[in-house]
Design an enzyme around this catalytic site. Structure first.
Site, PDB file in Angstrom:
ATOM      1  N   LYS A 113     -10.459   0.270  -2.179  1.00 55.65           N
ATOM      2  CA  LYS A 113     -10.321   0.050  -0.740  1.00 55.65           C
ATOM      3  C   LYS A 113     -10.571   1.343   0.026  1.00 55.65           C
ATOM      4  O   LYS A 113      -9.713   2.219   0.074  1.00 55.65           O
ATOM      5  CB  LYS A 113      -8.926  -0.490  -0.406  1.00 55.65           C
ATOM      6  CG  LYS A 113      -8.667  -0.694   1.094  1.00 55.65           C
ATOM      7  CD  LYS A 113      -7.261  -1.230   1.331  1.00 55.65           C
ATOM      8  CE  LYS A 113      -6.909  -1.274   2.812  1.00 55.65           C
ATOM      9  NZ  LYS A 113      -5.534  -1.795   3.058  1.00 55.65           N
ATOM     10  N   LYS A 142      -7.047   3.312  -3.020  1.00 53.58           N
ATOM     11  CA  LYS A 142      -7.377   3.323  -1.596  1.00 53.58           C
ATOM     12  C   LYS A 142      -7.572   4.770  -1.164  1.00 53.58           C
ATOM     13  O   LYS A 142      -6.806   5.649  -1.565  1.00 53.58           O
ATOM     14  CB  LYS A 142      -6.250   2.661  -0.805  1.00 53.58           C
ATOM     15  CG  LYS A 142      -6.430   2.663   0.703  1.00 53.58           C
ATOM     16  CD  LYS A 142      -5.259   1.924   1.383  1.00 53.58           C
ATOM     17  CE  LYS A 142      -5.314   2.049   2.894  1.00 53.58           C
ATOM     18  NZ  LYS A 142      -4.172   1.369   3.559  1.00 53.58           N
ATOM     19  N   ASP A 199       0.864  -1.186   0.000  1.00 53.25           N
ATOM     20  CA  ASP A 199       0.000   0.000   0.000  1.00 53.25           C
ATOM     21  C   ASP A 199       0.900   1.236   0.000  1.00 53.25           C
ATOM     22  O   ASP A 199       1.563   1.534   0.996  1.00 53.25           O
ATOM     23  CB  ASP A 199      -0.911   0.013   1.229  1.00 53.25           C
ATOM     24  CG  ASP A 199      -2.091  -0.951   1.107  1.00 53.25           C
ATOM     25  OD1 ASP A 199      -2.039  -1.855   0.250  1.00 53.25           O
ATOM     26  OD2 ASP A 199      -3.054  -0.822   1.891  1.00 53.25           O
TER      27      ASP A 199
END
Length: 251
Positions: free
Chosen positions: A193, A161, A98
């Protein structure tokens, strides 16, 4: 699909997270144990890079992925350092990365820098899943959030995300709508996400409902949808088991 069945599916889409400053080995062991529930395992645990090898050991044989963060939480511009951190995380066994986008550079009118950094990290990741954190709460306006989404998608992000969970405003349904619309307008299979501030079963279901409405997601699928949270799992299990939810603190 009943809410109970939906929540069971969403447990399998959860990136159970501990990115607390005081996280230690005991907390990682507890997180990895918690990730294995009577209603199914979560998709992944999301932790700091220094704990990747430990988490891999704890989760061996479970099928639960180990996610770690780079360029976190500031979204800085030292790309060489981010590259080194990514290589080390992969060497330690991280299954997914991430990456915090250099969102301040983008907001300052330098989207090319942000895009190039993502391209370079994706090159290192190869087939390893790369989720790009846009920090939508700091970008604030819809036009800038959409620009960030388009930049990340062009640079090779496998997932968009929303947030780090470390700023005042994290995931919002408005931001989710922008990111999912950007994804839907591509011809690519890209995941989404939301993260930060997801505390209740209703929160979790609301984000999935946006994905279902915009992309037509028929059922929770961790290849396309994740929830980043530390405290929502307890609430989801309570709801599944017919108990009163307690709104937890944390990411």
């Amino acid at each position: 699909m009943s809410d109970t069945d939906l929540l069971k599916g969403l447990i399998g889409c959860l990136d159970l997270t501990n990115l607390n400053d005081d996280c230690d080995s005991a907390a990682i062991a507890a997180l990895c144990a918690k990730a294995q529930t009577p209603h199914g395992n979560v998709a992944a645990v999301c932790i700091y890079p220094r704990f990747v090898a430990e988490a891999k050991d704890h989760l061996s044989g479970t099928g639960i992925k180990v996610v770690t963060v780079v360029n976190f939480p500031d979204g800085g511009e030292d790309t060489v350092a981010v590259e080194a951190a990514t290589r080390q995380a992969l060497a330690d066994g991280a299954d997914e990365i991430d990456l915090v986008m250099a969102y301040k550079a983008l907001a300052e009118g330098r989207p090319g820098f942000a895009e190039t950094q993502i391209v370079r990290i994706k090159r290192i990741c190869g087939d390893t899943l790369l989720k790009v954190i846009l920090e939508t709460g700091e970008l604030q306006d819809a036009e800038t959030i959409r620009k960030a989404a388009d930049v990340a998608l062009a640079a090779g992000a496998d997932f968009l995300k929303t947030s780090t969970g470390k700023v005042a405003t994290n995931a919002t349904l408005d931001a989710a709508e922008i990111l999912l619309t950007a994804i839907a307008e591509t011809d690519k299979t890209i995941g989404f996400k939301p993260a930060g501030g997801i505390k209740t079963s209703s929160d979790a279901i609301a984000y999935f409902d946006v994905a279902k409405r915009i992309r037509g997601d028929a059922a929770p699928n961790p290849a396309l949808f994740r929830l980043g949270a530390s405290s929502v799992l307890d609430a989801m299990i309570a709801s599944i088991e017919g108990r009163e939810e307690t709104k937890g603190a944390g990411y």
